[in-house]
Design an enzyme around this catalytic site. Structure first.
Site, PDB file in Angstrom:
ATOM      1  CB  ALA A 103      -0.938  -0.012   1.214  1.00  0.00           C
TER       2      ALA A 103
ATOM      3  NE  ARG B  18      -8.674 -17.421   2.981  1.00  0.00           N
ATOM      4  CZ  ARG B  18      -7.722 -16.615   2.652  1.00  0.00           C
ATOM      5  NH1 ARG B  18      -7.509 -15.535   3.358  1.00  0.00           N
ATOM      6  NH2 ARG B  18      -6.971 -16.863   1.617  1.00  0.00           N
TER       7      ARG B  18
ATOM      8  CG  HIS C  68      -5.319 -18.764   6.027  1.00  0.00           C
ATOM      9  ND1 HIS C  68      -5.241 -20.109   5.764  1.00  0.00           N
ATOM     10  CD2 HIS C  68      -5.150 -18.146   4.841  1.00  0.00           C
ATOM     11  CE1 HIS C  68      -5.015 -20.289   4.468  1.00  0.00           C
ATOM     12  NE2 HIS C  68      -4.964 -19.107   3.885  1.00  0.00           N
TER      13      HIS C  68
ATOM     14  CB  SER D 149      -6.004  -8.069   1.107  1.00  0.00           C
ATOM     15  OG  SER D 149      -5.308  -9.268   1.067  1.00  0.00           O
TER      16      SER D 149
ATOM     17  CD  GLU E  29      -5.627 -18.047  -3.283  1.00  0.00           C
ATOM     18  OE1 GLU E  29      -6.249 -17.053  -2.853  1.00  0.00           O
ATOM     19  OE2 GLU E  29      -4.398 -18.156  -3.220  1.00  0.00           O
TER      20      GLU E  29
ATOM     21  NE  ARG F 127      -8.363 -11.076   3.101  1.00  0.00           N
ATOM     22  CZ  ARG F 127      -7.300 -11.751   2.653  1.00  0.00           C
ATOM     23  NH1 ARG F 127      -6.755 -11.450   1.493  1.00  0.00           N
ATOM     24  NH2 ARG F 127      -6.752 -12.698   3.384  1.00  0.00           N
TER      25      ARG F 127
ATOM     26  CG  HIS G 156      -4.720 -14.777   7.156  1.00  0.00           C
ATOM     27  ND1 HIS G 156      -3.378 -14.951   6.919  1.00  0.00           N
ATOM     28  CD2 HIS G 156      -5.291 -14.568   5.944  1.00  0.00           C
ATOM     29  CE1 HIS G 156      -3.143 -14.856   5.619  1.00  0.00           C
ATOM     30  NE2 HIS G 156      -4.286 -14.612   5.004  1.00  0.00           N
TER      31      HIS G 156
HETATM   32  P1  FAD Z   1       1.978  -4.345   5.202  1.00  0.00           P
HETATM   33  O1  FAD Z   1       2.461  -5.031   4.004  1.00  0.00           O
HETATM   34  O2  FAD Z   1       1.868  -5.123   6.444  1.00  0.00           O
HETATM   35  O3  FAD Z   1       2.931  -3.100   5.476  1.00  0.00           O
HETATM   36  C1  FAD Z   1       2.776  -2.322   6.649  1.00  0.00           C
HETATM   37  C2  FAD Z   1       4.028  -1.525   6.856  1.00  0.00           C
HETATM   38  O4  FAD Z   1       3.811  -0.534   7.859  1.00  0.00           O
HETATM   39  C3  FAD Z   1       5.204  -2.349   7.342  1.00  0.00           C
HETATM   40  O5  FAD Z   1       6.321  -1.926   6.616  1.00  0.00           O
HETATM   41  C4  FAD Z   1       5.352  -1.960   8.813  1.00  0.00           C
HETATM   42  O6  FAD Z   1       6.640  -2.081   9.320  1.00  0.00           O
HETATM   43  C5  FAD Z   1       4.924  -0.500   8.744  1.00  0.00           C
HETATM   44  N1  FAD Z   1       4.468   0.067  10.016  1.00  0.00           N
HETATM   45  C6  FAD Z   1       3.490  -0.417  10.823  1.00  0.00           C
HETATM   46  N2  FAD Z   1       3.348   0.390  11.902  1.00  0.00           N
HETATM   47  C7  FAD Z   1       4.237   1.400  11.764  1.00  0.00           C
HETATM   48  C8  FAD Z   1       4.587   2.536  12.553  1.00  0.00           C
HETATM   49  N3  FAD Z   1       4.000   2.798  13.744  1.00  0.00           N
HETATM   50  N4  FAD Z   1       5.555   3.372  12.107  1.00  0.00           N
HETATM   51  C9  FAD Z   1       6.186   3.129  10.932  1.00  0.00           C
HETATM   52  N5  FAD Z   1       5.922   2.052  10.151  1.00  0.00           N
HETATM   53  C10 FAD Z   1       4.952   1.199  10.565  1.00  0.00           C
HETATM   54  N6  FAD Z   1      -3.358 -11.108   0.610  1.00  0.00           N
HETATM   55  C11 FAD Z   1      -3.589 -11.395  -0.693  1.00  0.00           C
HETATM   56  O7  FAD Z   1      -4.272 -10.644  -1.392  1.00  0.00           O
HETATM   57  N7  FAD Z   1      -3.043 -12.523  -1.234  1.00  0.00           N
HETATM   58  C12 FAD Z   1      -2.279 -13.387  -0.525  1.00  0.00           C
HETATM   59  O8  FAD Z   1      -1.812 -14.374  -1.064  1.00  0.00           O
HETATM   60  C13 FAD Z   1      -2.052 -13.115   0.839  1.00  0.00           C
HETATM   61  N8  FAD Z   1      -1.320 -13.959   1.592  1.00  0.00           N
HETATM   62  C14 FAD Z   1      -1.024 -13.609   2.865  1.00  0.00           C
HETATM   63  C15 FAD Z   1      -0.183 -14.432   3.606  1.00  0.00           C
HETATM   64  C16 FAD Z   1       0.186 -14.064   4.884  1.00  0.00           C
HETATM   65  C17 FAD Z   1       1.100 -14.958   5.670  1.00  0.00           C
HETATM   66  C18 FAD Z   1      -0.306 -12.865   5.447  1.00  0.00           C
HETATM   67  C19 FAD Z   1       0.083 -12.442   6.839  1.00  0.00           C
HETATM   68  C20 FAD Z   1      -1.171 -12.061   4.727  1.00  0.00           C
HETATM   69  C21 FAD Z   1      -1.532 -12.419   3.433  1.00  0.00           C
HETATM   70  N9  FAD Z   1      -2.361 -11.614   2.672  1.00  0.00           N
HETATM   71  C22 FAD Z   1      -2.598 -11.928   1.367  1.00  0.00           C
HETATM   72  C23 FAD Z   1      -2.791 -10.314   3.166  1.00  0.00           C
HETATM   73  C24 FAD Z   1      -1.872  -9.238   2.567  1.00  0.00           C
HETATM   74  O9  FAD Z   1      -0.557  -9.726   2.531  1.00  0.00           O
HETATM   75  C25 FAD Z   1      -1.905  -7.969   3.376  1.00  0.00           C
HETATM   76  O10 FAD Z   1      -3.230  -7.577   3.602  1.00  0.00           O
HETATM   77  C26 FAD Z   1      -1.190  -6.850   2.625  1.00  0.00           C
HETATM   78  O11 FAD Z   1       0.109  -7.243   2.285  1.00  0.00           O
HETATM   79  C27 FAD Z   1      -1.152  -5.619   3.490  1.00  0.00           C
HETATM   80  O12 FAD Z   1      -0.364  -4.672   2.854  1.00  0.00           O
HETATM   81  P2  FAD Z   1      -0.143  -3.275   3.562  1.00  0.00           P
HETATM   82  O13 FAD Z   1       0.767  -2.493   2.698  1.00  0.00           O
HETATM   83  O14 FAD Z   1      -1.439  -2.702   3.950  1.00  0.00           O
HETATM   84  O15 FAD Z   1       0.577  -3.645   4.954  1.00  0.00           O
HETATM   85  C1  SIN Z   2      -3.324 -17.798   0.973  1.00  0.00           C
HETATM   86  O1  SIN Z   2      -2.377 -17.900   0.197  1.00  0.00           O
HETATM   87  O2  SIN Z   2      -4.043 -18.726   1.334  1.00  0.00           O
HETATM   88  C2  SIN Z   2      -3.593 -16.462   1.534  1.00  0.00           C
HETATM   89  C3  SIN Z   2      -4.356 -15.708   0.542  1.00  0.00           C
HETATM   90  C4  SIN Z   2      -4.979 -14.528   1.190  1.00  0.00           C
HETATM   91  O3  SIN Z   2      -4.913 -14.364   2.406  1.00  0.00           O
HETATM   92  O4  SIN Z   2      -5.584 -13.763   0.451  1.00  0.00           O
END
Ligand code: FAD
Ligand code: SIN
Length: 521
Positions: free
Chosen positions: A15, A288, A241, A389, A113, A384, A349
């Site tokens: 993001a 899920r 999850h 996501s 999926e 979701r 998750h």
């Molecule tokens: P993040 O990628 O978590 O980034 C957040 C950032 O903010 C990090 O760099 C963190 O250090 C920083 N941060 C937090 N608090 C602070 C602070 N106070 N000060 C400064 N920096 C801070 N979604 C899918 O669509 N497909 C998938 O296959 C999938 N697989 C997943 C597998 C796993 C194991 C997990 C945990 C999630 C998965 N998801 C998947 C969900 C998806 O990965 C996340 O929803 C998405 O990556 C979130 O992105 P983001 O940029 O919002 O947050």
């Molecule tokens: C998974 O790979 O099962 C995670 C996918 C997701 O959280 O969207």
């Protein structure tokens, strides 16, 4: 130190990075991130990213699947925006350098999926997120308009409150001017003034004892916005999850991607019975919430602490090609997944709710945007759909960029904001008190606010969390700040919001299953 920047981005997952790349065309950008930049949920994403690309898939089919998973609580406008922009966003991600698997004929090898009626998941083996994070970080590091600062812990957002104008402040006219940030390298608290601020801080998964989210996922953005009087919603919809590897000593829990069930893996109980067909005609590929609850029921009936995922019907060739990291990881702990079943357990998750945003990712606080997992666009509703996501983050970060490029023209820095006042903060409590309280909180949430809830359990959680909150606020008011203490406070705020919203929702819908309100047939 005091800094001024056009665009302040907090968080370096998909993001924050994708937003930074877009707005860098219009001004100077600083990205702050609290650990090493790569550390994020994004890095751990396995299955992939959903998008409509080839026939017979259509936007309408993907929209329909998303609405069904969301159990009637999706915001249809947000669903339509996200899905109809999916093709362009994937192409853009590919242009930024992300590589997705292709078949021998050169077309994208799309996976399927749970809850998806078509193959539409772009993936890079079973570590798609790491590939996306690599590509975005490389693009950011090459960009001269972006400064990426690691180990910068954002403590709080700057608003009228910091100008001493609390009394005049109304929930609808809060403005954001920047943030106070604890520089973990120097141990000083810096002031960042910005014209536009983007919160992209990700998940709050560590509110639970076991989560697939990384340790940085402490819901800091949600808590900061709550303290600043911004709006949050749908926090009760926590997605568990169904298949995290059962390995209690490991944090975060290692995920066994749902794509494995898409490829033919079957859930079985300890007796080797493929139990899912008892609960849902879609079997192991049901949405899920249904799968996680069914596993929970099986475990409650048998008293076992896990079930199994049987992927022995998937060819070894397919496993090595599509799931090499899962194969290697399981082998490390003595499980050969081509011969042995994998012990799995449902694990916290993803948070479907969060900071309320509109179609341009604007929060209810002026000049403040939020995208990614910390936000609530309405796309997910009560549950979701897998792999939506990463897509949501891309779509809304791009929309936020388009809006903030216009907004920035009329905004000035708020120079009157004072620097952080550390007076009176002398008491440095031993770390064990903080970690102990965090464990207590996680136990409360896991025991009382998990997959199956009740009014009594929620009431207990509310009272116990209230006590922990009181003690922690007392500590905070007289302590030298540490990231751990700030994270504990943030986790408590997230727990409070999840419990409160679960108490207010007097129905079982999607991920909020309360035995006192049986689901409507
Ligand atoms: P993040 O990628 O978590 O980034 C957040 C950032 O903010 C990090 O760099 C963190 O250090 C920083 N941060 C937090 N608090 C602070 C602070 N106070 N000060 C400064 N920096 C801070 N979604 C899918 O669509 N497909 C998938 O296959 C999938 N697989 C997943 C597998 C796993 C194991 C997990 C945990 C999630 C998965 N998801 C998947 C969900 C998806 O990965 C996340 O929803 C998405 O990556 C979130 O992105 P983001 O940029 O919002 O947050
Ligand atoms: C998974 O790979 O099962 C995670 C996918 C997701 O959280 O969207």
């Amino acid at each position: 130190m005091r800094y001024k920047v056009d665009f302040l981005v907090i968080g370096s997952g998909i993001a924050g990075l994708s937003y930074a790349l877009e707005v860098s065309k219009y001004g100077k950008v600083t990205i702050l991130t609290k650990a090493e930049a790569v550390e994020s949920s994004t890095k751990y994403a396995q299955g992939g990213i959903a998008a409509v690309m080839y026939s017979p898939d259509t936007y309408e089919k993907h929209i329909h699947d998303t609405l069904i998973a969301g159990a009637g609580l999706c915001d249809e406008k947000s669903v339509r925006i996200t899905i109809t922009e999916s093709t362009d966003r994937i192409k853009e991600l590919i242009a930024w350098g992300a590589k997705f698997d292709k078949t021998s004929t050169g077309v994208y090898d799309l996976a399927r999926e749970g809850g998806h009626s078509e193959h539409r998941i772009f993936h890079h083996q079973d570590n798609t997120g790491a590939e996306i994070e690599r590509a975005l970080l490389e693009a950011v590091r090459k960009n001269k308009n972006i400064e990426l600062k690691e180990y910068q812990f954002t403590i709080d957002l700057l608003t009228q409150h910091h100008l001493g104008k609390e009394a005049n402040r109304h929930m609808d006219n809060v403005e954001c001017y920047g943030a106070y940030v604890l520089n973990k390298n120097t141990n000083t608290i810096d002031t960042y003034l910005a014209k536009v601020i983007m919160i992209a801080t990700g998940s709050n998964g560590n509110v639970y004892s076991a989560t697939t989210s990384p340790v940085v996922a402490t819901g800091d953005g949600q808590a900061m916005v709550h303290r600043a009087k911004g709006w949050l919603k749908n926090m009760e919809f926590v997605q568990f999850h169904p298949t995290a590897l059962y390995n209690p000593i490991e944090k975060p829990s290692f995920l066994i991607t749902e794509a494995m069930r898409g490829a033919g893996a079957i859930l079985k109980n300890m007796n080797g019975e493929a139990f899912m067909s008892k609960y849902d005609s879609r079997g192991s590929l049901a949405p899920r919430d249904i799968v996680a609850r069914s596993i929970n029921t099986e475990m409650a009936k048998s008293g076992d602490d896990h079930v199994f995922l049987d992927c022995r019907e998937i060819s070894k060739e397919e496993i090595m090609h599509h799931f090499p990291h899962i194969y290697a990881k399981c082998l490390e702990i003595g499980i050969n997944i081509t011969k042995d079943m994998i012990p799995v357990v449902p694990t916290a998750h993803y948070g479907c709710g969060g900071i309320v945003v509109d179609e341009y990712a604007r929060t209810t606080i002026k000049h403040l945007y939020a995208t990614g997992e910390c936000s609530c666009t309405g796309l997910h509703g009560a549950n979701r759909l897998a792999s939506n996501s990463l897509l949501e983050a891309l779509v809304y970060s791009r929309r936020a960029a388009l809006d903030s490029k216009e907004a920035i023209k009329d905004i000035d820095f708020c120079n009157q904001i004072p620097d952080w006042n550390a007076e009176g903060m002398i008491f440095n409590e031993e770390m064990s008190l903080i970690t102990q309280t965090q464990k207590e909180l996680q136990q409360i949430m896991s025991n009382y606010v998990g997959i199956v809830r009740s009014d009594l359990r929620l009431q207990r959680a509310f009272i116990r969390t209230g006590l922990i909150n009181k003690e922690t606020e007392e500590l905070y008011s007289r302590s030298v700040l540490t990231p751990q203490l700030c994270e504990l406070r943030n986790l408590i705020a997230n727990a409070y919001l999840i419990i409160k919203m679960a108490m207010e929702r007097k129905e079982s819908v999607g991920l909020n299953y309360n035995i006192d309100y049986p689901p409507k047939k």
